[in-house]
Design an enzyme around this catalytic site. Structure first.
Site, PDB file in Angstrom:
ATOM      1  N   LYS A 110       0.833  -1.214   0.000  1.00 22.18           N
ATOM      2  CA  LYS A 110       0.000   0.000   0.000  1.00 22.18           C
ATOM      3  C   LYS A 110       0.863   1.258   0.000  1.00 22.18           C
ATOM      4  O   LYS A 110       0.571   2.206  -0.727  1.00 22.18           O
ATOM      5  CB  LYS A 110      -0.954  -0.009   1.195  1.00 22.18           C
ATOM      6  CG  LYS A 110      -2.016  -1.086   1.010  1.00 22.18           C
ATOM      7  CD  LYS A 110      -3.258  -0.836   1.825  1.00 22.18           C
ATOM      8  CE  LYS A 110      -4.355  -1.797   1.410  1.00 22.18           C
ATOM      9  NZ  LYS A 110      -4.596  -2.874   2.368  1.00 22.18           N
ATOM     10  N   LYS A 189      -8.217 -13.376 -13.641  1.00 23.75           N
ATOM     11  CA  LYS A 189      -8.870 -13.609 -12.346  1.00 23.75           C
ATOM     12  C   LYS A 189     -10.009 -12.599 -12.153  1.00 23.75           C
ATOM     13  O   LYS A 189      -9.816 -11.404 -12.391  1.00 23.75           O
ATOM     14  CB  LYS A 189      -7.831 -13.426 -11.228  1.00 23.75           C
ATOM     15  CG  LYS A 189      -8.416 -13.500  -9.826  1.00 23.75           C
ATOM     16  CD  LYS A 189      -7.372 -13.108  -8.772  1.00 23.75           C
ATOM     17  CE  LYS A 189      -7.885 -13.259  -7.379  1.00 23.75           C
ATOM     18  NZ  LYS A 189      -8.377 -12.243  -6.612  1.00 23.75           N
ATOM     19  N   LYS A 192     -12.683  -7.165  -8.379  1.00 21.62           N
ATOM     20  CA  LYS A 192     -13.334  -5.862  -8.564  1.00 21.62           C
ATOM     21  C   LYS A 192     -12.349  -4.832  -9.087  1.00 21.62           C
ATOM     22  O   LYS A 192     -12.727  -3.913  -9.787  1.00 21.62           O
ATOM     23  CB  LYS A 192     -14.053  -5.399  -7.297  1.00 21.62           C
ATOM     24  CG  LYS A 192     -13.200  -5.245  -6.066  1.00 21.62           C
ATOM     25  CD  LYS A 192     -14.059  -4.773  -4.905  1.00 21.62           C
ATOM     26  CE  LYS A 192     -13.296  -4.770  -3.598  1.00 21.62           C
ATOM     27  NZ  LYS A 192     -12.836  -6.118  -3.160  1.00 21.62           N
TER      28      LYS A 192
END
Ligand code: ADP
Ligand code: TRP
Length: 321
Positions: A110, A189, A192
């Site tokens: 992140k 895959k 979202k």
């Protein structure tokens, strides 16, 4: 033998989530005691819109209840309703080396993406350890991405037990490697973040359009297709249609004569029927939100009964009591 897992309140769920995570968790209810919670405290590390959090938390509760989570059998609650977990997080945090947290892949990923980290994001694995240890959990089924967090939980439990005496059950992770990766509309895959999803509770017209829009090759319907088993629509059909029906379509595609349009139409129909009962249950639940709220509160009461005992044990061991 207690199984526990946390569910992210991350918005609309797709059939990859369903076959990869929900179905196995719902089936596990038949094999023993299950504790499932909606990780709304964790969502605070990256989502700062209160209305959105409320909506997502409720949405996930509806999705899981509609898909077969049985709140009579399992303990199902909203993480923040048992705020004892925040106290345990402090106790555990004081025994967690900074270096351990600095090595966390999810944290490093992140920050590498440019997200400016808050303390909550850095401490995410300690809260996760508290979630697990607070309920004397034995088994934690998670996806591979959570493996390192589980290892940290074990390290933290062992450190606490060594420092203050036997207090916590040291849990085992159950990494779901045997579950196939469900492909999305583009063959990658389903995720979202790739925008290639079929939602579990998608709207009829829009989902039909998405499925009819799956891109296939330019072979004519009459041409035999020896690679029929690799066809994306066949792979998805296998998930939502009875095995003999899917095999029949695969054979018709292989020998030639079945057009891609008809195959996609069949895929949509089977998808729509597969989730029909869950869709009806979800609508019923959504029309009775007080009932859903009551179920979550009852779940929290049952979870808190365990949490109090374990937290007291930890407080006594560490000399707070
Ligand atoms: P997304 O990739 O859409 O962001 P998440 O990472 O939130 O999904 O995944 C939630 C759960 O669903 C995880 O346990 C993950 O393993 C499972 N899951 C997500 N996508 C798939 C997929 N395409 N196939 C199988 N399981 C999946
Ligand atoms: N971090 C987990 C995820 O992203 C969610 C989670 C929070 C969790 N607390 C947990 C999973 C405790 C298992 C046990 O999917």
């Amino acid at each position: 033998m207690r199984t526990l897992t946390g569910i992210q309140p991350s918005g609309t769920l797709h059939i990859g989530n369903y076959f990869g995570a929900m179905r196995p968790a719902i089936d596990a209810q038949a094999r023993g005691e299950c504790f499932y919670f909606i990780a709304d405290y964790h969502s605070m590390t990256s989502l700062f819109d209160p209305a959105e959090r409320r909506k997502n938390t409720l949405g996930v509760a509806l999705d899981w209840l509609a898909c077969g989570l049985d709140p009579k059998h399992s303990v199902f609650w909203r993480q923040s309703d048992v705020s004892e977990v925040a106290e345990l997080m402090w106790l555990l945090g004081t025994l967690t080396p900074m270096g351990l947290l600095e090595r966390a892949h999810s944290y490093k990923d992140k920050t590498a993406k440019g997200i400016s980290p808050n303390f909550g994001l850095f401490a995410y694995p300690v809260l996760m350890a508290a979630d697990i240890l607070l309920y004397d959990t034995h088994r934690v089924p998670v996806g591979r991405d959570q493996k390192q967090h589980l290892e940290m939980t074990r390290d933290i439990a062992i450190k606490f037990n060594q420092t203050y005496g036997e207090t916590f059950v040291v849990p085992e992770s159950e990494i779901r490697d045997d579950i196939a990766v469900i492909p999305g509309l583009d063959g990658q895959k389903m995720s979202k973040s790739y925008g290639n999803t079929i939602d579990i509770f998608g709207e009829e017209k829009a989902t039909r359009k998405k499925i009819m829009g799956i891109v296939m090759d330019s072979r004519t319907p009459a041409e035999p297709k020896p690679d029929a088993d690799k066809n994306l629509a066949i792979q998805l059909l296998r998930l939502v249609a009875p095995a003999d029906v899917a095999t029949d379509f695969e054979n018709r595609l292989r020998v030639g004569g079945l057009g891609y349009g008809d195959l996609k139409k069949a895929l949509f129909e089977h998808y729509w029927n597969y989730f029909a009962a869950a869709r009806a249950r979800r609508a019923e639940l959504a029309a009775n939100l007080d009932h859903v709220e009551a179920l979550l509160r009852e779940g929290a009461d049952r979870a808190r009964a365990v949490a109090r005992v374990v937290l007291k044990r930890a407080r006594q061991a560490s000399g707070l009591e």
